[in-house]
Design an enzyme around this catalytic site. Structure first.
Site, PDB file in Angstrom:
ATOM      1  N   TYR A 199       3.720   2.914  -1.660  1.00  0.00           N
ATOM      2  CA  TYR A 199       3.610   3.548  -1.134  1.00  0.00           C
ATOM      3  C   TYR A 199       3.844   3.407   0.324  1.00  0.00           C
ATOM      4  O   TYR A 199       3.813   4.345   1.311  1.00  0.00           O
ATOM      5  CB  TYR A 199       1.862   4.479  -1.050  1.00  0.00           C
ATOM      6  CG  TYR A 199       0.949   5.263  -0.087  1.00  0.00           C
ATOM      7  CD1 TYR A 199       1.112   6.035  -0.690  1.00  0.00           C
ATOM      8  CD2 TYR A 199       0.511   4.787   0.725  1.00  0.00           C
ATOM      9  CE1 TYR A 199       0.813   7.473   0.357  1.00  0.00           C
ATOM     10  CE2 TYR A 199      -0.182   5.211   1.289  1.00  0.00           C
ATOM     11  CZ  TYR A 199       0.258   7.463   1.593  1.00  0.00           C
ATOM     12  OH  TYR A 199      -0.454   7.427   1.972  1.00  0.00           O
ATOM     13  N   GLU A 200       3.301   1.938   0.706  1.00  0.00           N
ATOM     14  CA  GLU A 200       2.884   1.868   2.246  1.00  0.00           C
ATOM     15  C   GLU A 200       4.155   1.749   3.338  1.00  0.00           C
ATOM     16  O   GLU A 200       4.875   1.064   4.359  1.00  0.00           O
ATOM     17  CB  GLU A 200       2.428   0.568   2.684  1.00  0.00           C
ATOM     18  CG  GLU A 200       0.348   1.939   2.361  1.00  0.00           C
ATOM     19  CD  GLU A 200      -0.228   0.309   3.419  1.00  0.00           C
ATOM     20  OE1 GLU A 200      -0.095  -1.084   2.778  1.00  0.00           O
ATOM     21  OE2 GLU A 200      -1.702   0.474   3.276  1.00  0.00           O
TER      22      GLU A 200
ATOM     23  N   GLU B 129     -10.004  -4.287   3.063  1.00  0.00           N
ATOM     24  CA  GLU B 129      -8.483  -4.888   3.056  1.00  0.00           C
ATOM     25  C   GLU B 129      -6.929  -3.860   2.921  1.00  0.00           C
ATOM     26  O   GLU B 129      -6.724  -3.280   3.354  1.00  0.00           O
ATOM     27  CB  GLU B 129      -8.107  -6.624   2.711  1.00  0.00           C
ATOM     28  CG  GLU B 129      -6.335  -6.461   1.975  1.00  0.00           C
ATOM     29  CD  GLU B 129      -5.758  -7.539   4.530  1.00  0.00           C
ATOM     30  OE1 GLU B 129      -4.259  -7.268   3.961  1.00  0.00           O
ATOM     31  OE2 GLU B 129      -6.638  -7.531   5.237  1.00  0.00           O
TER      32      GLU B 129
ATOM     33  N   VAL C 161      -5.840   4.462  -4.052  1.00  0.00           N
ATOM     34  CA  VAL C 161      -5.913   5.208  -5.482  1.00  0.00           C
ATOM     35  C   VAL C 161      -4.689   5.761  -5.839  1.00  0.00           C
ATOM     36  O   VAL C 161      -3.820   6.081  -4.697  1.00  0.00           O
ATOM     37  CB  VAL C 161      -7.309   6.548  -5.060  1.00  0.00           C
ATOM     38  CG1 VAL C 161      -7.309   7.406  -5.824  1.00  0.00           C
ATOM     39  CG2 VAL C 161      -8.376   6.250  -4.599  1.00  0.00           C
TER      40      VAL C 161
ATOM     41  N   GLY D  35      -7.928  12.689  -3.689  1.00  0.00           N
ATOM     42  CA  GLY D  35      -8.467  14.273  -3.752  1.00  0.00           C
ATOM     43  C   GLY D  35      -8.999  14.692  -5.097  1.00  0.00           C
ATOM     44  O   GLY D  35     -10.326  16.142  -4.227  1.00  0.00           O
TER      45      GLY D  35
ATOM     46  N   GLY E 166     -12.318  12.630  -5.314  1.00  0.00           N
ATOM     47  CA  GLY E 166     -13.269  11.717  -5.119  1.00  0.00           C
ATOM     48  C   GLY E 166     -13.725  10.785  -4.935  1.00  0.00           C
ATOM     49  O   GLY E 166     -14.292   9.423  -5.012  1.00  0.00           O
TER      50      GLY E 166
ATOM     51  N   GLY F 145     -11.823   7.983  -4.252  1.00  0.00           N
ATOM     52  CA  GLY F 145     -11.514   7.205  -1.979  1.00  0.00           C
ATOM     53  C   GLY F 145     -12.954   7.039  -1.814  1.00  0.00           C
ATOM     54  O   GLY F 145     -13.241   6.063  -1.463  1.00  0.00           O
TER      55      GLY F 145
ATOM     56  N   ASN G 189      -0.179   7.114   8.753  1.00  0.00           N
ATOM     57  CA  ASN G 189      -0.884   7.798   7.820  1.00  0.00           C
ATOM     58  C   ASN G 189      -2.198   8.186   7.205  1.00  0.00           C
ATOM     59  O   ASN G 189      -2.759   8.739   7.480  1.00  0.00           O
ATOM     60  CB  ASN G 189      -1.661   6.793   6.176  1.00  0.00           C
ATOM     61  CG  ASN G 189      -1.440   7.094   5.131  1.00  0.00           C
ATOM     62  OD1 ASN G 189      -1.828   8.103   4.849  1.00  0.00           O
ATOM     63  ND2 ASN G 189      -2.075   5.513   4.321  1.00  0.00           N
TER      64      ASN G 189
ATOM     65  N   TYR H  52     -10.724   9.217   6.648  1.00  0.00           N
ATOM     66  CA  TYR H  52     -11.567   8.649   7.282  1.00  0.00           C
ATOM     67  C   TYR H  52     -12.251   8.884   8.702  1.00  0.00           C
ATOM     68  O   TYR H  52     -13.499   8.608   8.563  1.00  0.00           O
ATOM     69  CB  TYR H  52     -10.823   7.238   8.221  1.00  0.00           C
ATOM     70  CG  TYR H  52     -10.357   6.577   6.943  1.00  0.00           C
ATOM     71  CD1 TYR H  52     -10.708   5.750   5.767  1.00  0.00           C
ATOM     72  CD2 TYR H  52      -8.458   5.586   7.395  1.00  0.00           C
ATOM     73  CE1 TYR H  52     -10.210   5.235   4.936  1.00  0.00           C
ATOM     74  CE2 TYR H  52      -8.428   4.926   6.489  1.00  0.00           C
ATOM     75  CZ  TYR H  52      -8.900   4.562   4.905  1.00  0.00           C
ATOM     76  OH  TYR H  52      -8.686   4.330   4.276  1.00  0.00           O
TER      77      TYR H  52
END
Length: 160
Positions: free
Chosen positions: A26-27, A84, A88, A94, A96, A98, A125, A132
């Protein structure tokens, strides 16, 4: 049945390794993943435990994970928790999951009398940043993260 969050056990090592690989994909950082299940077993569940892992699941289906460890703030004179990795699975976002993992971490931080819960997020991101921000978390301006790895780390260590 709702989402539950539990502490990982050594039996979860293959699952944790899989989550780490999914997160790296993903990253866009798959090429940086060199860990093995043996590494995780030793560092997460060996004699010296360097980090802890939470697993979110629903009806025994793994949905996501959070890997964290303790830090220390000299200014606060108290420990902190550093998140770290938070991941999900895409099909569960979406819903809940996380939020449940972060709430569990916040609860652990309070239980352990930590002064803060911190993490980093990749600048691109936007969905994570918005998530956040909506929790009330704020980016720390004025700080730049530095890292030594590989040869640079070895060269510096040789100066000890």
């Amino acid at each position: 049945m709702s989402v539950i969050v539990r502490s990982a056990t050594e039996l979860d090592v293959p699952l944790i390794a899989g989550f780490i690989r999914e997160l790296a994909e993903y990253e866009r950082l798959v090429q940086e993943v060199v860990m093995t299940e043996a590494d995780l077993r030793l560092t997460l569940f060996g004699e010296q435990r360097y980090a802890e892992v939470l697993i979110a699941e629903k009806e025994r289906e793994p949905l996501g994970f959070a890997l964290f460890f303790h830090t220390y703030s000299t200014f606060l004179g108290r420990p902190g928790l550093y998140l770290e990795d938070l991941f999900v699975r895409p099909e569960q976002r979406g819903r809940g999951v996380g939020l449940k993992l972060l709430a569990h971490l916040a609860d652990l931080a309070q239980e352990r009398e930590c002064g803060r819960l911190e993490w980093s997020v990749l600048n691109w991101n936007e969905s994570a940043i918005n998530f956040y921000d909506n929790l009330g978390a704020r980016p720390q301006s004025g700080w730049t993260v530095y890292r030594l790895t590989g040869e640079a780390l070895q060269v510096l260590a040789a100066r000890a």
